[in-house]
Design a protein around this motif. Structure first.
Motif, short mmCIF file in Angstrom:
data_model
loop_
_atom_site.label_atom_id
_atom_site.label_comp_id
_atom_site.label_asym_id
_atom_site.label_seq_id
_atom_site.Cartn_x
_atom_site.Cartn_y
_atom_site.Cartn_z
N UNK A 32 -6.97 25.07 47.38
CA UNK A 32 -5.80 24.63 48.13
C UNK A 32 -6.29 23.81 49.32
N UNK A 33 -5.55 22.75 49.68
CA UNK A 33 -5.93 21.96 50.84
C UNK A 33 -4.69 21.45 51.56
N UNK A 34 -4.86 21.17 52.85
CA UNK A 34 -3.77 20.64 53.66
C UNK A 34 -4.35 19.72 54.72
N UNK A 35 -3.71 18.56 54.90
CA UNK A 35 -4.12 17.62 55.94
C UNK A 35 -3.52 18.03 57.28
N UNK A 36 -4.33 17.92 58.33
CA UNK A 36 -3.91 18.28 59.67
C UNK A 36 -4.37 17.21 60.65
N UNK A 37 -4.01 17.37 61.92
CA UNK A 37 -4.47 16.48 62.99
C UNK A 37 -4.14 15.02 62.68
N UNK A 38 -2.87 14.79 62.26
CA UNK A 38 -2.40 13.45 61.92
C UNK A 38 -3.29 12.79 60.87
N UNK A 39 -3.64 13.59 59.86
CA UNK A 39 -4.42 13.13 58.70
C UNK A 39 -5.88 12.84 59.01
N UNK A 40 -6.34 13.18 60.21
CA UNK A 40 -7.75 13.00 60.51
C UNK A 40 -8.59 14.17 60.00
N UNK A 41 -7.96 15.28 59.69
CA UNK A 41 -8.67 16.46 59.22
C UNK A 41 -8.03 17.05 57.99
N UNK A 42 -8.81 17.80 57.22
CA UNK A 42 -8.33 18.51 56.04
C UNK A 42 -8.97 19.89 56.00
N UNK B 261 -22.44 35.33 41.54
CA UNK B 261 -21.15 36.00 41.45
C UNK B 261 -20.05 35.15 42.10
N UNK B 262 -18.81 35.64 42.02
CA UNK B 262 -17.66 34.93 42.58
C UNK B 262 -17.94 34.44 44.01
N UNK B 263 -17.51 33.18 44.30
CA UNK B 263 -17.74 32.58 45.62
C UNK B 263 -16.42 32.09 46.20
N UNK B 264 -16.14 32.45 47.46
CA UNK B 264 -14.95 32.01 48.18
C UNK B 264 -15.38 31.15 49.36
N UNK B 265 -14.82 29.94 49.47
CA UNK B 265 -15.21 29.01 50.53
C UNK B 265 -14.00 28.54 51.31
N UNK B 266 -14.16 28.41 52.61
CA UNK B 266 -13.17 27.78 53.48
C UNK B 266 -13.86 26.60 54.16
N UNK B 267 -13.23 25.42 54.10
CA UNK B 267 -13.89 24.23 54.64
C UNK B 267 -12.94 23.44 55.53
N UNK B 268 -13.54 22.68 56.44
CA UNK B 268 -12.80 21.77 57.32
C UNK B 268 -13.52 20.43 57.33
N UNK B 269 -12.79 19.37 57.00
CA UNK B 269 -13.32 18.01 56.98
C UNK B 269 -12.65 17.21 58.09
N UNK C 48 -12.45 13.34 59.73
CA UNK C 48 -12.75 11.95 59.42
C UNK C 48 -12.81 11.13 60.72
N UNK C 49 -13.88 10.39 60.85
CA UNK C 49 -14.09 9.52 62.01
C UNK C 49 -13.76 8.09 61.61
N UNK C 50 -12.71 7.54 62.18
CA UNK C 50 -12.27 6.18 61.83
C UNK C 50 -12.08 6.00 60.34
N UNK C 51 -11.70 7.08 59.67
CA UNK C 51 -11.40 7.04 58.24
C UNK C 51 -10.13 7.83 57.98
N UNK C 52 -9.09 7.51 58.71
CA UNK C 52 -7.83 8.23 58.52
C UNK C 52 -7.42 8.15 57.07
#
Length: 823
Positions: free
Chosen positions: A747-757, A790-798, A800-804
Motif C-alpha cells: 500500500x502507498x500514499x503520496x504526502x507533502x504535496x506529492x513530494x513524498x510517498x 521468512x516473511x518480511x514486512x517493510x515500511x518506507x518513505x520516499x 523527491x527533490x525537484x522531482x514532484x
C-alpha cells in the motif's frame, strides 16, 4: 489527456487515409529523426503527421522506430506537418513544398509540463516495451519493490523466477547471464547472486529480458540475458530521491539517488546503506539402505546479520554536441555473520541412537570495486556512432568459519571441531568497442569484446584432535585453487526493414580459455574423492561461432509476429569447478568438478504481440536443445564419518542433451483508470538424456509458473498492489520439488504535496516460500524442506527533490469525481 487523444486521432487518420494516396503524381520520401531536446535521446513511437494543404482530408504519416527515425512516402505537393509524442509539446513545422525526397534532420521535442498527468497514466500502462530482440520492463512503478532487494525486483518480472536460494531462472532455466548496464559487473557478484540479495531495488530503472540475444551481446547464458539498467537521471538541474526503509525482521535501508546536470556535464550517484537479519531454516530426513544408521534427521536454524554500504558515482562530460565521456566508480562493502545450528538425530531401526548439535558460525567481509570508462561519439544524426568501454573490477571475500559439534544424547562429548579460513580474490578486466554504421534504411554493426578474469581461492582447514585437544591442519583439504576464464569475441550484424518486414542477422566469434590449477594440497586425497577419470588441473580452449537471427513482421501497426534464433554457451563458474568439498555438513557435501566443459544450446523463439486500447498481449513459443548440459547428481563418495555415517556428495556433471520446449503468455490490462492488471503464464517441458558412471540420469518433466498482479487506486489517494506467484512442481532423475506459492501485498500514499510517498509492503504474506524436495537413489532416500528467508514486512518513505510526482491535483480530483469517488 488531450495530448493522448490528439495522438490517437492522428494515428486513426493515418490508418484511414494512408491507402487513398495523395493527389500528386510522383512519389517522394520524407525522413528524419525525433529526439528529446534536453538529452538527445531518440524517441521511439513518436508520430509524424503530414496534411495536404490543397486537400486537407488527405492525411498521412508514420511512427518512429527504436532509433527515433521515420520515413514516409508521399506525392509531391505543399504540406503542413507536425511531430506528436505523449507528454511532449507538439512540434509544428512550417508549410513546405516538397518536390523531391528530403531528410528533415534531427527534430527536437521538449517535455510538456501541462501534461504531466498523462505521463503517469501512460507509464502505468506501458510498463513493458517490446523490441526486436528483447522486452523492457520498468520496475519503478512496482510498489512491492519498495524496501526490496534487486533479487526481489527480478522475481516480479515475467519470465523470471528467483528460487529460495536466490538462484535466478529465465523461463525455468538457470543458465542465465546477468549484466549491469550491458556489461559484466561487480554489482552482479561475478556470477554469484549474493550481492543481488543485499542491494536495494531502488537503484534499478528497468530490466531488459533478452531471450533471443543478437550478436552484439556476449554468447554466455543458454537461457538468455537479464540486463539490469541502473538509474541515471537526465533532467537538467539538481534532482533526486531519498528512500528510507525500516522492516521486520530487522531491516533498515537508506538510499539517496541524486543527480545534477548542466550543459557540459551530468553528475549522478546512488548511495546505499543496509542492515538486515533475515532468519532461515531447513529440515532434512534421510533414510539409508546401508551404513551404521537407518535414518538421520537434521533440523537447521539459520540466523543472519548483514550490513553493507554501496555507492555508484559517475560523471558524464559532454565533449561536443555529439560526443561524451563517462567515468563511474562502483563500490560495495559488506559485513555478514551467519549462525547455523544443526540438530541431528540418528536412528537404528525406530530407536534413537544419538543426538548431536552442530554449530557453524560464518563471518563474511566482502569488498567490491569497479572502475568504468565509456566514450561515445555520434558522428551524425543518422545513427553513425562509435562506443568504447573499459572496465576493471576487483572483488575480495574473507570468510572465517568456526564449526563445533557435540553430542547431546546419550552423552555430552565433543564429536569434532573445525576452524576454516576461506579467502577469494577476483580480478576482471573488460574492454569493448561497438561501431554502428547506417546504410540508408539499413544498419551495419561490428565490435570486439575482451573479458579477462582470474579467481584465486585459498582454503585452510584445521581440525580438532580429540586425543590431544589441539587443532591440526588438514593437508589433504587445505588448498589454493586458481581459476582463469578469458573470453575474446568479434561480432558483426546487419539489419534492415522492407515494408512491414524487419530483420537483424549477426555472427559472433568467441574464443574461451578455461584454466585451473590446484596448489598446496594433497592431490592424492582429492583425486580419490573425485575419481581417477577427473583431472584436477586443466587448460582448455574453445573456439566457436554463434549465429543469431531476429525477424519481425508487422501485421498491423499494433500487431506483429517475431521469430528468433540464436546459439549460446554456458561456461562453468568457479564454484562449479573448484574440487574442494564443502564443510557445512559432515554427511551431505557439495563438490565442484574441474572436468566440466561448457554446454552449448540452439534456441528458437516465435512471438506474437497485439495491442488494444486498454489491453496488451504478448506471447511466445520457444524450443531449445542443449548439449553437454550441466546436471547436479547425488552419489556415495565411498567415505564414512568417524561414527559410521555414509557421506553423500552432490556433484555437477556434463550430461549429453537437454531439450526444452515451452510457451508463455502475458497480459497487461487497464479496465479503468484506477485499476491495472498484469498477469503472465509460462509452461515448459524438458527432457534430459545422459549416463554417468553407469547410472542413467535421464528424466522427462513438465512444469509451469504463473503470476498475477493487480494495482488499484483507492479513495484517499491510496494505491494498493497485490502480487501472486505460483511455480508448479518439477522433477529430475533423482529429485522431485513441490510447487511454491507466494503472496505479496503493498500500500502507498503520496504526502507533502506529492513530494513524498509512504509505503507498507509485506513479502511472502503466508510465509509459504520454501523449497520441499523428495529424493530417491539406490542407496538412500531423502525428504527436505528449506526456507532461505521468512516473511518480511517493510515500511518506507520516499522524498523527491525537484522531482514532484507527475500529476496535478486538479486533474486527480477531476478523475476521482469521474470514477465516483467521494472525498
Amino acid at each position: 489527456m488531450s495530448s493522448f487523444k490528439n495522438i490517437s486521432l492522428s494515428i486513426l487518420f493515418i490508418i484511414a487515409f494512408a491507402s487513398q494516396g495523395l493527389s500528386q503524381s510522383k512519389s517522394i520520401f520524407i525522413s528524419g529523426t525525433v529526439v528529446e531536446n534536453e538529452t538527445g535521446q531518440p524517441l521511439e513511437f513518436a508520430t509524424f503527421v503530414l496534411q495536404d494543404i490543397d486537400n486537407p482530408e488527405n492525411i498521412t504519416g508514420g511512427i518512429t522506430d527504436l532509433n527515433g527515425k521515420f520515413k514516409v512516402e508521399i506525392s509531391q505537393g505543399r504540406y503542413k506537418s507536425r511531430i506528436e509524442y505523449i507528454s511532449f509539446k507538439t512540434l509544428e513545422l512550417p508549410v513546405q513544398t516538397f518536390d523531391s525526397s528530403v531528410n528533415l534532420g534531427k527534430l527536437k521535442l521538449s517535455p510538456n509540463v501541462e501534461q504531466l498527468e498523462s505521463v503517469e497514466l501512460v507509464a502505468e500502462r506501458t510498463s513493458v516495451e517490446v523490441r526486436l530482440d528483447k522486452k523492457i520492463y520498468n520496475v519503478g512503478k512496482d510498489l512491492t519493490n519498495s524496501g526490496a532487494t534487486i533479487s526481489d525486483a527480478l522475481d516480479n518480472i515475467p519470465s523470471v523466477t528467483v528460487d529460495v536460494d536466490g538462484a535466478i531462472n529465465l523461463r525455468g532455466n538457470g543458465n542465465v547471464r546477468i549484466l549491469i548496464n550491458g556489461r559484466p559487473s561487480a554489482l552482479a557478484g561475478f556470477g554469484s547472486t549474493d550481492a543481488l540479495q543485499q542491494l536495494p531495488a531502488d537503484a534499478i530503472e528497468k530490466v531488459e529480458v533478452i531471450t533471443s540475444p543478437s550478436a552484439r551481446y556476449d554468447a554466455e547464458g543458454t537461457a538468455g540475458i537479464l540486463n539490469i539498467v541502473l538509474k541515471k537521471e537526465k533532467t537538467r538541474g539538481f534532482n533526486g530521491t531519498i528512500n528510507t526503509v525500516i522492516g521486520y525482521p530487522d531491516r533498515f535501508n537508506f538510499t539517496p539517488n541524486l543527480n545534477f546536470r548542466t550543459d557540459n556535464y551530468n553528475f549522478f550517484t546512488t548511495l546505499g546503506y543496509s542492515y538486515s537479519t533475515p532468519p532461515g531454516n531447513g529440515f532434512f530426513d534421510n533414510t539409508y539402505s546401508e551404513g551404521s544408521f537407518d535414518r538421520i534427521t537434521e533440523d537447521r536454524d539459520i540466523d543472519r546479520k548483514n550490513s553493507g554500504f554501496n555507492a555508484n558515482v559517475g560523471l558524464e562530460y559532454f565533449l561536443t554536441d555529439q560526443s561524451s565521456l563517462t567515468a563511474s566508480v562502483f563500490g560495495r562493502l559488506n559485513d555478514g555473520e551467519d549462525l547455523t545450528q544443526n540438530n541431528t538425530v540418528r536412528f537404528v531401526g525406530n530407536d534413537i541412537d544419538s543426538r548431536t548439535l552442530r554449530q557453524e558460525l560464518q563471518a563474511e567481509d566482502e569488498a567490491s570495486y569497479q572502475l568504468s570508462l565509456n566514450y561515445i561519439n555520434n558522428f551524425n544524426d543518422e545513427g553513425h556512432k562509435l562506443a568504447v568501454d573499459a572496465q576493471y573490477s576487483f572483488d575480495e571475500e574473507i570468510k572465517p568459519i568456526t564449526i563445533t559439534e557435540e553430542n547431546t544424547f546419550p552423552n555430552t562429548e565433543t564429536v569434532g571441531a573445525e576452524n576454516i579460513l576461506e579467502t577469494e580474490v577476483q580480478n576482471e578486466f573488460l574492454i569493448q568497442a561497438d561501431y554502428v554504421l547506417p546504410i540508408g534504411d539499413a544498419q551495419f554493426e561490428a565490435g570486439y569484446r575482451g573479458n579477462f578474469e582470474e579467481t584465486d581461492t585459498n582454503f585452510n582447514l584445521e581440525e580438532l584432535n580429540l586425543e590431544t585437544g589441539n587443532f591440526e591442519s588438514n593437508t589433504g583439504l587445505s588448498n589454493q585453487f586458481i581459476f582463469n576464464q578469458n573470453v575474446q569475441a568479434l561480432y558483426t550484424q546487419y539489419g534492415d526493414k522492407f515494408g512491414k518486414f524487419s530483420f537483424l542477422a549477426g555472427l559472433r566469434l568467441e574464443n574461451t580459455q578455461l584454466k585451473g590449477q590446484v596448489l598446496g594440497a594433497d592431490v592424492e586425497t582429492l583425486q580419490n574423492l573425485l575419481g581417477d577419470d577427473i583431472e584436477l588441473d586443466f587448460d582448455k580452449n574453445y573456439l566457436n561461432l554463434f549465429p543469431t537471427l531476429n525477424l519481425t513482421y508487422e501485421l498491423k501497426e499494433n500487431e506483429n509476429i517475431t521469430l528468433g534464433y540464436n546459439r549460446r554457451i554456458n561456461r562453468p563458474r568457479g564454484w562449479f569447478i573448484n574440487p574442494f568439498p564443502s564443510r557445512s555438513s559432515r554427511t551431505n557435501i557439495f563438490q565442484g568438478n574441474p572436468d566440466l566443459d561448457p554446454s552449448f544450446a540452439d534456441a528458437f523463439d516465435v512471438g506474437y504481440l497485439k495491442r488494444w486500447e486498454n489491453l496488451t498481449l504478448t506471447s511466445s513459443v520457444y524450443y531449445q536443445r542443449e548439449t553437454n548440459s550441466f546436471e547436479r547428481i547425488q552419489e556415495e563418495t565411498g567415505e564414512v564419518t568417524s561414527d559410521g555415517i555414509v557421506i553423500i556428495r552432490s556433484l555437477p556433471i556434463n550430461l549429453s542433451t537437454n531439450k526444452r520446449i515451452g510457451a508463455e503468455l502475458g497480459l497487461l490490462y487497464n479496465p479503468t483508470k484506477w485499476w491495472r492488471i498484469n498477469t503472465s503464464f509460462n509452461f515448459f517441458e524438458f527432457n534430459t538424456e545422459g549416463v554417468f558412471r553407469g547410472t542413467d540420469f535421464g528424466a522427462k518433466n513438465t512444469s509451469w509458473f504463473s503470476r498475477f498482479g493487480s494495482k488499484v487506486s483507492l479513495p484517499g489517494r491510496i494505491d494498493w498492489q497485490t502480487n501472486l506467484f505460483y511455480r508448479g512442481p518439477t522433477q529430475n532423475a533423482q529429485t522431485r520439488t513441490e510447487g511454491i506459492f507466494t503472496l505479496n501485498l503493498a500500500f502507498s500514499k503520496d504526502i507533502m504535496k506529492d513530494k513524498g510517498t509512504i509505503s507498507l509492503n509485506v513479502r511472502d504474506l503466508l510465509n509459504s516460500r520454501r523449497r520441499i524436495n523428495s529424493t530417491e537413489t539406490p542407496f538412500f532416500s531423502s525428504e527436505s524442506e528449506f526456507q532461505w528467508r521468512e516473511r518480511q514486512i517493510n515500511f518506507s518513505f520516499v522524498y523527491r527533490i525537484n522531482q514532484k510526482k507527475k500529476r496535478r491535483e486538479e486533474n486527480r480530483e477531476r478523475d476521482d469525481e469521474e470514477e465516483g469517488y467521494s472525498k
